[in-house]
Design a protein around this motif. Structure first.
Motif, PDB file in Angstrom:
ATOM      1  N   ASP A 122       0.800  -1.226   0.000  1.00 23.55           N
ATOM      2  CA  ASP A 122       0.000   0.000   0.000  1.00 23.55           C
ATOM      3  C   ASP A 122       0.831   1.275   0.000  1.00 23.55           C
ATOM      4  OD1 ASP A 122      -2.253  -1.602   0.134  1.00 23.55           O
ATOM      5  OD2 ASP A 122      -2.697  -1.135   2.238  1.00 23.55           O
ATOM      6  N   HIS A 123       1.972   1.269   0.663  1.00 26.49           N
ATOM      7  CA  HIS A 123       2.694   2.518   0.902  1.00 26.49           C
ATOM      8  C   HIS A 123       4.118   2.556   0.358  1.00 26.49           C
ATOM      9  CE1 HIS A 123      -0.665   3.737   3.337  1.00 26.49           C
ATOM     10  NE2 HIS A 123      -0.633   2.530   3.868  1.00 26.49           N
ATOM     11  N   PHE A 124       4.666   1.400  -0.020  1.00 24.27           N
ATOM     12  CA  PHE A 124       6.063   1.400  -0.453  1.00 24.27           C
ATOM     13  C   PHE A 124       6.277   0.699  -1.791  1.00 24.27           C
ATOM     14  CE2 PHE A 124       6.138   1.986   4.148  1.00 24.27           C
ATOM     15  CZ  PHE A 124       6.812   3.197   4.195  1.00 24.27           C
ATOM     16  N   ALA A 149      15.004   3.518   5.049  1.00 22.47           N
ATOM     17  CA  ALA A 149      15.152   4.648   5.983  1.00 22.47           C
ATOM     18  C   ALA A 149      13.796   5.098   6.525  1.00 22.47           C
ATOM     19  CB  ALA A 149      15.875   5.802   5.311  1.00 22.47           C
ATOM     20  N   ALA A 150      12.798   5.206   5.653  1.00 23.71           N
ATOM     21  CA  ALA A 150      11.459   5.634   6.095  1.00 23.71           C
ATOM     22  C   ALA A 150      10.825   4.588   7.005  1.00 23.71           C
ATOM     23  CB  ALA A 150      10.563   5.889   4.888  1.00 23.71           C
ATOM     24  N   ILE A 151      11.010   3.319   6.682  1.00 20.26           N
ATOM     25  CA  ILE A 151      10.438   2.240   7.494  1.00 20.26           C
ATOM     26  C   ILE A 151      11.111   2.214   8.866  1.00 20.26           C
ATOM     27  CG2 ILE A 151      10.221  -0.278   7.675  1.00 20.26           C
ATOM     28  CD1 ILE A 151       9.938  -0.182   4.506  1.00 20.26           C
ATOM     29  N   GLU A 152      12.415   2.380   8.898  1.00 20.64           N
ATOM     30  CA  GLU A 152      13.120   2.395  10.184  1.00 20.64           C
ATOM     31  C   GLU A 152      12.742   3.621  11.017  1.00 20.64           C
ATOM     32  OE1 GLU A 152      17.263   1.850   9.211  1.00 20.64           O
ATOM     33  OE2 GLU A 152      17.002  -0.325   9.013  1.00 20.64           O
ATOM     34  N   ARG A 153      12.516   4.766  10.374  1.00 27.72           N
ATOM     35  CA  ARG A 153      12.051   5.942  11.136  1.00 27.72           C
ATOM     36  C   ARG A 153      10.688   5.671  11.770  1.00 27.72           C
ATOM     37  NH1 ARG A 153      14.653   8.785   6.927  1.00 27.72           N
ATOM     38  NH2 ARG A 153      12.737   8.993   5.733  1.00 27.72           N
ATOM     39  N   ALA A 154       9.801   5.033  11.010  1.00 28.46           N
ATOM     40  CA  ALA A 154       8.483   4.703  11.548  1.00 28.46           C
ATOM     41  C   ALA A 154       8.610   3.706  12.701  1.00 28.46           C
ATOM     42  CB  ALA A 154       7.595   4.130  10.444  1.00 28.46           C
ATOM     43  N   ALA A 155       9.463   2.696  12.529  1.00 23.69           N
ATOM     44  CA  ALA A 155       9.669   1.710  13.596  1.00 23.69           C
ATOM     45  C   ALA A 155      10.243   2.380  14.844  1.00 23.69           C
ATOM     46  CB  ALA A 155      10.589   0.600  13.107  1.00 23.69           C
ATOM     47  N   ALA A 156      11.186   3.289  14.657  1.00 23.30           N
ATOM     48  CA  ALA A 156      11.780   3.993  15.803  1.00 23.30           C
ATOM     49  C   ALA A 156      10.717   4.792  16.546  1.00 23.30           C
ATOM     50  CB  ALA A 156      12.912   4.897  15.337  1.00 23.30           C
ATOM     51  N   LEU A 177       4.436  -2.773  12.130  1.00 21.11           N
ATOM     52  CA  LEU A 177       3.937  -1.639  11.358  1.00 21.11           C
ATOM     53  C   LEU A 177       2.898  -2.151  10.366  1.00 21.11           C
ATOM     54  CD1 LEU A 177       7.399   0.000  10.638  1.00 21.11           C
ATOM     55  CD2 LEU A 177       5.668   0.826  12.255  1.00 21.11           C
ATOM     56  N   HIS A 178       1.660  -1.735  10.575  1.00 24.07           N
ATOM     57  CA  HIS A 178       0.550  -2.100   9.691  1.00 24.07           C
ATOM     58  C   HIS A 178       0.273  -0.957   8.730  1.00 24.07           C
ATOM     59  CE1 HIS A 178      -0.687  -5.721  11.912  1.00 24.07           C
ATOM     60  NE2 HIS A 178      -0.258  -5.070  12.973  1.00 24.07           N
ATOM     61  N   SER A 179      -0.457  -1.235   7.686  1.00 25.86           N
ATOM     62  CA  SER A 179      -0.808  -0.226   6.693  1.00 25.86           C
ATOM     63  C   SER A 179      -1.519   0.970   7.334  1.00 25.86           C
ATOM     64  CB  SER A 179      -1.689  -0.845   5.609  1.00 25.86           C
ATOM     65  OG  SER A 179      -1.853   0.048   4.535  1.00 25.86           O
ATOM     66  N   GLY A 180      -2.370   0.723   8.294  1.00 30.07           N
ATOM     67  CA  GLY A 180      -3.106   1.793   8.956  1.00 30.07           C
ATOM     68  C   GLY A 180      -2.211   2.806   9.638  1.00 30.07           C
ATOM     69  N   TYR A 181      -1.069   2.361  10.158  1.00 30.24           N
ATOM     70  CA  TYR A 181      -0.125   3.295  10.787  1.00 30.24           C
ATOM     71  C   TYR A 181       0.327   4.332   9.770  1.00 30.24           C
ATOM     72  CZ  TYR A 181       3.877   5.162  13.273  1.00 30.24           C
ATOM     73  OH  TYR A 181       4.757   6.018  13.878  1.00 30.24           O
ATOM     74  N   PHE A 182       0.661   3.888   8.588  1.00 33.05           N
ATOM     75  CA  PHE A 182       1.152   4.804   7.553  1.00 33.05           C
ATOM     76  C   PHE A 182       0.033   5.694   7.013  1.00 33.05           C
ATOM     77  CE2 PHE A 182       4.206   1.344   7.670  1.00 33.05           C
ATOM     78  CZ  PHE A 182       5.383   2.054   7.817  1.00 33.05           C
ATOM     79  N   ARG A 183      -1.208   5.183   6.981  1.00 30.47           N
ATOM     80  CA  ARG A 183      -2.330   6.022   6.564  1.00 30.47           C
ATOM     81  C   ARG A 183      -2.585   7.139   7.569  1.00 30.47           C
ATOM     82  NH1 ARG A 183      -4.592   1.248   4.722  1.00 30.47           N
ATOM     83  NH2 ARG A 183      -5.727   0.889   6.659  1.00 30.47           N
ATOM     84  N   MET A 184      -2.470   6.826   8.847  1.00 29.51           N
ATOM     85  CA  MET A 184      -2.752   7.821   9.890  1.00 29.51           C
ATOM     86  C   MET A 184      -1.663   8.870  10.036  1.00 29.51           C
ATOM     87  SD  MET A 184      -4.483   5.805  13.054  1.00 29.51           S
ATOM     88  CE  MET A 184      -4.480   7.246  14.100  1.00 29.51           C
ATOM     89  N   ASP A 234       8.057  13.716   3.833  1.00 29.05           N
ATOM     90  CA  ASP A 234       9.450  13.300   3.731  1.00 29.05           C
ATOM     91  C   ASP A 234       9.660  11.796   3.868  1.00 29.05           C
ATOM     92  OD1 ASP A 234       8.869  13.507   6.475  1.00 29.05           O
ATOM     93  OD2 ASP A 234      10.961  13.883   6.977  1.00 29.05           O
ATOM     94  N   ASP A 235       8.842  11.080   4.659  1.00 29.08           N
ATOM     95  CA  ASP A 235       9.070   9.644   4.776  1.00 29.08           C
ATOM     96  C   ASP A 235       7.794   8.830   4.848  1.00 29.08           C
ATOM     97  OD1 ASP A 235      10.030   9.418   8.317  1.00 29.08           O
ATOM     98  OD2 ASP A 235       8.174  10.011   7.370  1.00 29.08           O
ATOM     99  N   GLY A 236       6.670   9.443   4.569  1.00 30.85           N
ATOM    100  CA  GLY A 236       5.423   8.707   4.595  1.00 30.85           C
ATOM    101  C   GLY A 236       4.815   8.586   5.980  1.00 30.85           C
ATOM    102  N   VAL A 237       5.511   9.086   6.994  1.00 26.61           N
ATOM    103  CA  VAL A 237       5.020   8.924   8.358  1.00 26.61           C
ATOM    104  C   VAL A 237       5.120  10.240   9.109  1.00 26.61           C
ATOM    105  CG1 VAL A 237       5.363   7.724  10.538  1.00 26.61           C
ATOM    106  CG2 VAL A 237       5.815   6.542   8.398  1.00 26.61           C
ATOM    107  N   LYS A 238       4.039  10.594   9.745  1.00 31.89           N
ATOM    108  CA  LYS A 238       4.032  11.737  10.649  1.00 31.89           C
ATOM    109  C   LYS A 238       3.547  11.218  11.995  1.00 31.89           C
ATOM    110  CE  LYS A 238       2.176  16.317  11.393  1.00 31.89           C
ATOM    111  NZ  LYS A 238       1.259  17.339  10.917  1.00 31.89           N
ATOM    112  N   SER A 239       4.375  11.329  12.984  1.00 32.78           N
ATOM    113  CA  SER A 239       4.036  10.761  14.278  1.00 32.78           C
ATOM    114  C   SER A 239       3.449  11.796  15.214  1.00 32.78           C
ATOM    115  CB  SER A 239       5.299  10.178  14.915  1.00 32.78           C
ATOM    116  OG  SER A 239       5.018   9.716  16.203  1.00 32.78           O
TER     117      SER A 239
END
Length: 107
Positions: free
Chosen positions: A41-43, A62-69, A82-89, A94-99
């Protein structure tokens, strides 16, 4: 928290339809995983085939590891997925993830 990811290739876990990859957070070993669905879905993984999933992981490591961190920081858990919903939310440009969590830089 100092979070370090191994540079070795991820492991395909067919029973979970996920790739797993290790991290160390301080003195704690963390088993990280990203689902095949999230990779598709995201990569850009073209299919559930191991080669396609690994290719997408390596291209976006790099983006996946940032999300995992971020998830390790937020949960202090010894195992994260890390599920698809995490990346949607928590998507950002810059990396697909905003925490929503404050994260300190890691090595």
């Amino acid at each position: 928290m100092n979070i370090i990811f191994s540079d070795r290739s991820p492991h395909y876990d067919a029973s979970r339809l996920a790739l797993t990859f290790p991290a160390t957070a301080g003195d704690m070993h963390v088993e990280c995983a990203i689902t095949a669905e999230a990779l598709e879905d995201h990569f850009g993984a073209a299919s559930l085939r191991e080669a396609d999933l690994c290719g997408a992981f390596l291209a976006h490591r790099a983006a996946i590891e940032r999300a995992a961190a971020r998830m390790i920081e937020a949960t202090q858990s010894e195992a994260i997925t890390l599920h698809s919903g995490y990346f949607r939310m928590y998507r950002d440009s810059d990396d697909g993830v905003k925490s929503p969590f404050a994260v300190r830089p890691h090595a």
